[in-house]
Design a protein around this motif. Structure first.
Motif, PDB file in Angstrom:
ATOM      1  N   ALA A  48       4.176  13.056   4.690  1.00 51.55           N
ATOM      2  CA  ALA A  48       3.729  11.849   3.968  1.00 51.55           C
ATOM      3  C   ALA A  48       3.509  10.803   5.003  1.00 51.55           C
ATOM      4  CB  ALA A  48       4.755  11.386   2.931  1.00 51.55           C
ATOM      5  N   ALA A  49       2.686   9.770   4.613  1.00 54.11           N
ATOM      6  CA  ALA A  49       2.283   8.491   5.236  1.00 54.11           C
ATOM      7  C   ALA A  49       2.263   7.223   4.432  1.00 54.11           C
ATOM      8  CB  ALA A  49       1.287   8.740   6.401  1.00 54.11           C
ATOM      9  N   ILE A  50       2.434   6.292   5.208  1.00 57.78           N
ATOM     10  CA  ILE A  50       2.048   4.945   4.310  1.00 57.78           C
ATOM     11  C   ILE A  50       1.607   3.772   5.501  1.00 57.78           C
ATOM     12  CG2 ILE A  50       4.472   4.093   4.568  1.00 57.78           C
ATOM     13  CD1 ILE A  50       4.380   3.089   1.863  1.00 57.78           C
ATOM     14  N   SER A  51       0.495   3.009   4.725  1.00 55.73           N
ATOM     15  CA  SER A  51       0.119   2.118   5.688  1.00 55.73           C
ATOM     16  C   SER A  51       1.025   0.997   5.739  1.00 55.73           C
ATOM     17  CB  SER A  51      -1.358   1.455   4.895  1.00 55.73           C
ATOM     18  OG  SER A  51      -0.881   0.737   3.542  1.00 55.73           O
ATOM     19  N   TRP A  52       0.780   0.106   6.594  1.00 50.78           N
ATOM     20  CA  TRP A  52       1.824  -0.944   7.267  1.00 50.78           C
ATOM     21  C   TRP A  52       1.978  -1.748   6.000  1.00 50.78           C
ATOM     22  CZ3 TRP A  52      -1.455  -4.163  11.346  1.00 50.78           C
ATOM     23  CH2 TRP A  52      -2.622  -4.695  10.837  1.00 50.78           C
ATOM     24  N   GLY A  53       1.207  -2.083   5.164  1.00 51.71           N
ATOM     25  CA  GLY A  53       1.488  -2.975   3.892  1.00 51.71           C
ATOM     26  C   GLY A  53       1.967  -2.249   2.727  1.00 51.71           C
ATOM     27  N   GLY A  54       2.156  -0.968   2.842  1.00 55.67           N
ATOM     28  CA  GLY A  54       2.816   0.082   1.772  1.00 55.67           C
ATOM     29  C   GLY A  54       1.724   0.044   0.677  1.00 55.67           C
ATOM     30  N   GLY A  55       0.463  -0.374   0.544  1.00 61.72           N
ATOM     31  CA  GLY A  55      -0.556  -0.437  -0.345  1.00 61.72           C
ATOM     32  C   GLY A  55      -1.363   1.121  -0.638  1.00 61.72           C
ATOM     33  N   TYR A  56      -1.190   1.740   0.657  1.00 68.07           N
ATOM     34  CA  TYR A  56      -1.910   3.222   0.742  1.00 68.07           C
ATOM     35  C   TYR A  56      -0.862   4.250   1.087  1.00 68.07           C
ATOM     36  CZ  TYR A  56      -6.056   0.319   0.429  1.00 68.07           C
ATOM     37  OH  TYR A  56      -7.080  -0.683   0.142  1.00 68.07           O
ATOM     38  N   THR A  57      -0.843   5.375   0.320  1.00 68.59           N
ATOM     39  CA  THR A  57      -0.043   6.538   0.734  1.00 68.59           C
ATOM     40  C   THR A  57      -0.882   7.731   0.742  1.00 68.59           C
ATOM     41  OG1 THR A  57       0.681   6.745  -1.600  1.00 68.59           O
ATOM     42  CG2 THR A  57       2.169   5.444  -0.057  1.00 68.59           C
ATOM     43  N   LYS A  58      -0.385   8.553   1.509  1.00 71.48           N
ATOM     44  CA  LYS A  58      -1.115  10.167   1.733  1.00 71.48           C
ATOM     45  C   LYS A  58       0.165  11.118   1.681  1.00 71.48           C
ATOM     46  CE  LYS A  58      -4.406  12.862   3.901  1.00 71.48           C
ATOM     47  NZ  LYS A  58      -5.371  12.941   2.605  1.00 71.48           N
ATOM     48  N   TYR A  59      -0.157  12.399   0.913  1.00 74.22           N
ATOM     49  CA  TYR A  59       0.789  13.289   0.869  1.00 74.22           C
ATOM     50  C   TYR A  59       0.294  14.772   1.431  1.00 74.22           C
ATOM     51  CZ  TYR A  59       3.705   9.941  -1.692  1.00 74.22           C
ATOM     52  OH  TYR A  59       4.400   8.904  -1.971  1.00 74.22           O
ATOM     53  N   ALA A  60       0.905  15.552   1.891  1.00 77.36           N
ATOM     54  CA  ALA A  60       0.512  16.923   2.124  1.00 77.36           C
ATOM     55  C   ALA A  60       0.669  17.568   0.727  1.00 77.36           C
ATOM     56  CB  ALA A  60       1.674  17.327   3.001  1.00 77.36           C
ATOM     57  N   ASP A  61      -0.223  18.537   0.517  1.00 76.49           N
ATOM     58  CA  ASP A  61      -0.438  19.165  -0.810  1.00 76.49           C
ATOM     59  C   ASP A  61       0.694  19.658  -1.228  1.00 76.49           C
ATOM     60  OD1 ASP A  61      -4.240  20.251  -0.249  1.00 76.49           O
ATOM     61  OD2 ASP A  61      -3.240  18.190  -1.045  1.00 76.49           O
ATOM     62  N   SER A  62       1.587  20.256   0.019  1.00 74.59           N
ATOM     63  CA  SER A  62       2.834  21.031  -0.710  1.00 74.59           C
ATOM     64  C   SER A  62       3.978  20.210  -0.974  1.00 74.59           C
ATOM     65  CB  SER A  62       3.195  21.615   0.700  1.00 74.59           C
ATOM     66  OG  SER A  62       3.558  20.776   1.944  1.00 74.59           O
TER      67      SER A  62
END
Length: 123
Positions: A48-62
Motif C-alpha cells: 500500500a502507499a499514500i501521498s504526502w498529504g494523505g489524499g491519495y492511496t493505492k493498494y495491491a489487489d491482494s
C-alpha cells in the motif's frame, strides 16, 4: 528520514493487526510513504502507499478491501491496519519513504526504509 516499524506479531487467520511506522529526522510531510512486504524466498512486494498529504492511496489487489493505510502528519506516523488476515499475508513488513508527493509501487524508487516487522498469520 529514519523509519521504525512496530506492531507486528502472530495472529490467527481472520484476525487483525495494526502496524505503525514512526518517522524522525526529516520533514515527514515531504514524503510519499509506502508499505512493502517480503516473504521467505520471495521478492519484496508492494502492499500500500499514500501521498504526502494523505489524499491519495493505492493498494495491491491482494490486500484491497482488507488493509487501510493512513498517516498522521502531526505525529509523524504511518499506519497500516490489516483486517481479515490470511496465511499468505505472512511476511516481514517494511515502511518506506519516497521524497515528493507521488507514491510508487516499485520499491526501488523509495530512498528510506525501516528495519521491518514480522507478521505471522496461522491457519
Amino acid at each position: 528520514v529514519q523509519l521504525i516499524e512496530s506492531g507486528g506479531g502472530s495472529v490467527q487467520a481472520g484476525g487483525s493487526l495494526r502496524l505503525s511506522c514512526a518517522a524522525s529526522g526529516g520533514t515527514f510531510s515531504s514524503y510519499a510513504m509506502g508499505w512493502f512486504r517480503q516473504a521467505p524466498g520471495k521478492e519484496r512486494e508492494f502492499v500500500a502507499a499514500i501521498s504526502w498529504g494523505g489524499g491519495y492511496t493505492k493498494y495491491a489487489d491482494s490486500v484491497k478491501g482488507r488493509f487501510v493505510i493512513s498517516r498522521d502528519t502531526a505525529k509523524n506516523t504511518l499506519t497500516l491496519r490489516m483486517n481479515s488476515l490470511k496465511p499468505e499475508d505472512t511476511a516481514v513488513y517494511y515502511c518506506a519513504a519516497r521524497l515528493g508527493n507521488l507514491y510508487n509501487t516499485d520499491p526501488h524508487t523509495y530512498n528510506n526504509w525501516g528495519q521491518g516487522t514480522q507478521v505471522t498469520v496461522s491457519s
